[in-house]
Design an enzyme around this catalytic site. Structure first.
Site, mmCIF file in Angstrom:
data_model
loop_
_atom_site.group_PDB
_atom_site.id
_atom_site.type_symbol
_atom_site.label_atom_id
_atom_site.label_comp_id
_atom_site.label_asym_id
_atom_site.label_seq_id
_atom_site.Cartn_x
_atom_site.Cartn_y
_atom_site.Cartn_z
ATOM 1 C CB CYS A 2 -0.958 0.051 1.180
ATOM 2 S SG CYS A 2 -2.181 -1.265 1.194
ATOM 3 N NE ARG A 27 4.949 1.106 0.240
ATOM 4 C CZ ARG A 27 5.422 1.583 1.380
ATOM 5 N NH1 ARG A 27 6.565 2.232 1.387
ATOM 6 N NH2 ARG A 27 4.787 1.418 2.501
ATOM 7 C CD1 TRP A 74 -0.288 -6.793 -1.814
ATOM 8 C CD2 TRP A 74 -0.962 -7.044 0.300
ATOM 9 N NE1 TRP A 74 -0.007 -8.097 -1.430
ATOM 10 C CE2 TRP A 74 -0.409 -8.266 -0.143
ATOM 11 C CE3 TRP A 74 -1.452 -6.967 1.603
ATOM 12 C CZ2 TRP A 74 -0.338 -9.397 0.670
ATOM 13 C CZ3 TRP A 74 -1.387 -8.093 2.407
ATOM 14 C CH2 TRP A 74 -0.829 -9.293 1.944
ATOM 15 C CG ASN A 99 -0.858 2.855 3.245
ATOM 16 O OD1 ASN A 99 -1.660 2.724 2.323
ATOM 17 N ND2 ASN A 99 0.366 3.312 3.064
ATOM 18 N N GLY A 100 -2.908 0.276 6.369
ATOM 19 C CA GLY A 100 -3.045 -0.326 7.681
ATOM 20 C C GLY A 100 -4.297 -1.170 7.787
ATOM 21 C CD GLU A 485 16.506 -15.686 1.324
ATOM 22 O OE1 GLU A 485 16.440 -14.760 0.488
ATOM 23 O OE2 GLU A 485 15.677 -15.801 2.254
ATOM 24 C CE LYS A 489 15.061 -13.919 -2.041
ATOM 25 N NZ LYS A 489 14.214 -14.019 -0.852
ATOM 26 C CD GLU A 492 10.018 -14.393 -1.430
ATOM 27 O OE1 GLU A 492 9.613 -13.446 -0.747
ATOM 28 O OE2 GLU A 492 11.202 -14.503 -1.787
ATOM 29 C CE LYS A 607 12.019 -5.040 -1.514
ATOM 30 N NZ LYS A 607 12.840 -6.254 -1.649
#
Length: 612
Positions: A2, A27, A74, A99-100, A485, A489, A492, A607
């Protein structure tokens, strides 16, 4: 996650709003919109496509004005749909972006419906718009000040009214919001969720604090907050000169931002180490010498990729500095009963410095009496840096791709420097060892460049993953978090289900999944656990599993049927995890490219996670 942009000016600010949204695209979002005060009325355009399409709608509809707000959303409450996109209106008189997450939105919605308000969306945000409208009696600042006292949860909002054409009110609690002041005496001011949104417009930035409510007009700004008695009083906030690096967001010759950022890692590591000539507590701030000498344990708080950086650091901190270390998922830590110790160093790790769960976990740790706080962060002006007593600022630069790469490796640099500093303070680092580690760190950019040269072989491997639906990653010791990790990746950005395990855990369950259809990616450095790892590899091979092994050049491992070996240029000792994560990033990237997914903006992800 957002993004907000707002502006009041005597000029047409719609191009500024749209360009600000473009700068916030990294983002992550699934809808976007803009609203303005034009010709005495509220007008808006919204889209569930990219900001570029919104820009086309704005131009076609002739939307232009000096007062406006814009947003990238988002989805949290309600599906990605135009009716749920911001800005939201209340009876065509109040326009608002948010946002939030408002936790008591159901209670407020029921109350407002009883007052005759009709809801067009499924969002919690529309509740705020109607609440402000209900409380509005000719003074927008007073209405917002009253409204936010009713909100429970996290928010950053920007709102304007049809009745006050040159005024925007902003407020924040738990979500970031910055004020941009007009430059060179210009009668204009701006709001944004990120200073980067205002790059090229103004570099005069005020970071609003928790509970601030800002009244923004073309030539004037007031900031207020409630005092202990519940009354709003004026407050002063420092104006900082912030040079947001808009040029860093340019793609250049690369296919995707993620690819660009993978290949920027040698420079990012060099920049992060630029000021490091010797190991000293002062690397972490003026308070560090005393604070780091007083602690007897370390607690690391982080989320996602940053959490895996913390897990790697645990091996370093306990093995080199010999200091007990715990690593906690930030979103879990504050909701469980833990045993605090005032001599704990609380380390937060965050790329953006605005991660809501990590900020909340930090505040929880402080509430338990743990005041020695340090952050490893990529944004010097972020909330996390302001909240922590000490900081190490990485120099990764702007990272656009949702899947973190250069931010992760530079976090590892900062954590390794912390390890060496604590080891030195505790008498576990000789002058010879310090010199050797510094020499190795300075050589890292060259070593990473050598690993990046393996890309053609990794591209060939990636083709094997295109039809797969699952994958296993294995590692041991300090390379187990690197396997974690690597799995993150791959899942994702390629949407292949991937899990990582310590290789020794194979026979305790995961081996049941191994078939010829299950690729097993193994991180195999030439360290003290290599022979153990070779035995685990044979367990997979005996069950018909197909192995992809990232080995060091001197590990004496050879490719054979069912086992493909890619040799790393050199073994790098304690900092080997920094090198071994690079090919895993490239494997995920090229697999995603081959599968045709949206590499930089993977579905359902953002993001910067600024909500719980």
């Amino acid at each position: 996650m957002c993004g907000i942009v707002g502006a009041v000016s005597s000029r047409n600010i719609v191009p500024v709003l749209v360009e600000g949204l473009k700068r916030l695209e990294y983002r992550g979002y699934d809808s976007c919109g803009v609203a303005v005060h034009q010709d005495g009325a509220l007008r808006r355009a919204r889209s569930t496509s990219r900001v570029a399409e919104l820009d086309t709608h704005v131009a076609q509809d002739g939307i232009a004005a000096g007062t406006g707000i814009a947003h990238t959303r988002w989805a949290t409450h309600g599906e990605p749909a135009v009716r749920n996109a911001h800005p939201h209106f209340s009876r065509d008189r109040i326009a608002l972006v948010h946002n939030g997450i408002i936790e008591n939105h159901d209670e407020l919605r029921a109350e407002l419906r009883a007052l005759g308000y009709v809801f067009d969306s499924q969002t919690d945000t529309e509740v705020i718009a109607h609440l402000v409208h209900h409380l509005y009696q000719g003074d927008l600042l007073a209405a917002v000040q009253q409204a936010v006292t009713r909100l429970q949860g996290a928010y950053a909002i920007a709102v304007f009214s049809q009745d006050e054409p040159h005024r925007i009110i902003g407020a924040r609690e738990g979500s970031p919001l910055v004020l941009g002041r007009g430059q060179d005496g210009a009668a204009e001011n701006f709001l944004a969720s990120d200073a980067m949104a205002l790059a090229g417009v103004t570099d005069q930035i005020v970071y609003l604090e928790e509970g601030d409510v800002v009244d923004m007009q073309p030539g004037r700004v007031w900031i207020t907050r409630r005092d202990a008695g519940g009354h709003y009083v004026d407050v002063q906030r420092e104006t900082r000169t912030v040079h947001a690096h808009s040029g860093a967001a340019e793609l250049g010759p690369y296919r995707h931002y993620m690819q660009k950022e993978i290949f920027e890692q040698p420079q990012a590591i060099a920049d992060t180490l630029d000021a490091v000539s010797h190991i000293t507590p002062e690397l972490f701030g003026e308070k560090a010498p005393q604070a780091l000498s007083e602690i007897n344990r370390v607690l690391i708080l982080a989320c996602g990729t940053s959490y895996y950086a913390g897990l790697t650091a645990k091996y370093w901190l306990e093995g080199v500095a010999r200091i007990p270390t715990e690593v906690e998922v930030a979103s879990e830590y504050r909701y469980r009963t833990s045993v605090p110790d005032p001599k704990t160093l609380v380390v937060t790790i965050t790329q953006s410095g605005e991660t809501a769960d990590t900020l909340a976990a930090l505040k929880h740790a402080r509430s338990l009496g743990m005041s020695h706080t340090l952050t490893i962060c990529n944004v010097a002006t972020s909330a996390m840096v302001r909240e922590c007593a000490m900081a190490y600022i990485t120099r990764a630069g702007v990272e656009i791709g949702v899947a973190s790469t250069k931010a992760f490796t530079t976090q590892l640099i900062g954590l390794f420097l912390l390890t060496l500093t604590l080891a030195k303070l505790r008498g576990h680092l000789s002058a010879e060892e310090e010199a050797r580690h510094l020499k190795d760190l300075r050589h890292l950019p060259v070593a990473v460049q050598s690993v990046l040269a393996l890309e053609p072989q990794i591209i060939a491997w990636s083709e094997e993953f295109v039809p797969r639906h699952n994958a296993l990653f294995l590692g041991r010791g300090r390379h187990y978090p690197i396997a974690l990790e690597g799995a993150l990746k791959l899942k994702e950005i390629s949407y292949i289900h991937a899990e990582a395990y310590p290789a020794g855990e194979l026979k305790h369950g995961p081996l049941a999944l191994v078939t010829r259809e299950m690729p097993v990616i193994t991180v195999a450095p030439n360290d003290e656990l290599l022979e153990k790892l070779k035995s685990n590899i044979q367990e997979v091979r005996a069950r018909g599993g197909e192995l992809f092994v990232f080995a060091d050049g001197d590990s004496r491992m050879e490719s054979e049927p069912g086992v493909r070996v890619l040799r790393m240029p050199e073994h790098y000792g304690l900092t080997s995890p920094i090198l071994h994560v690079i090919p895993l990033q490239l494997l995920a990237y090229h697999t995603a490219c081959a599968r045709g997914t949206d590499v930089d903006k993977p579905r359902n992800l953002a993001k910067s996670v600024t909500v719980e």
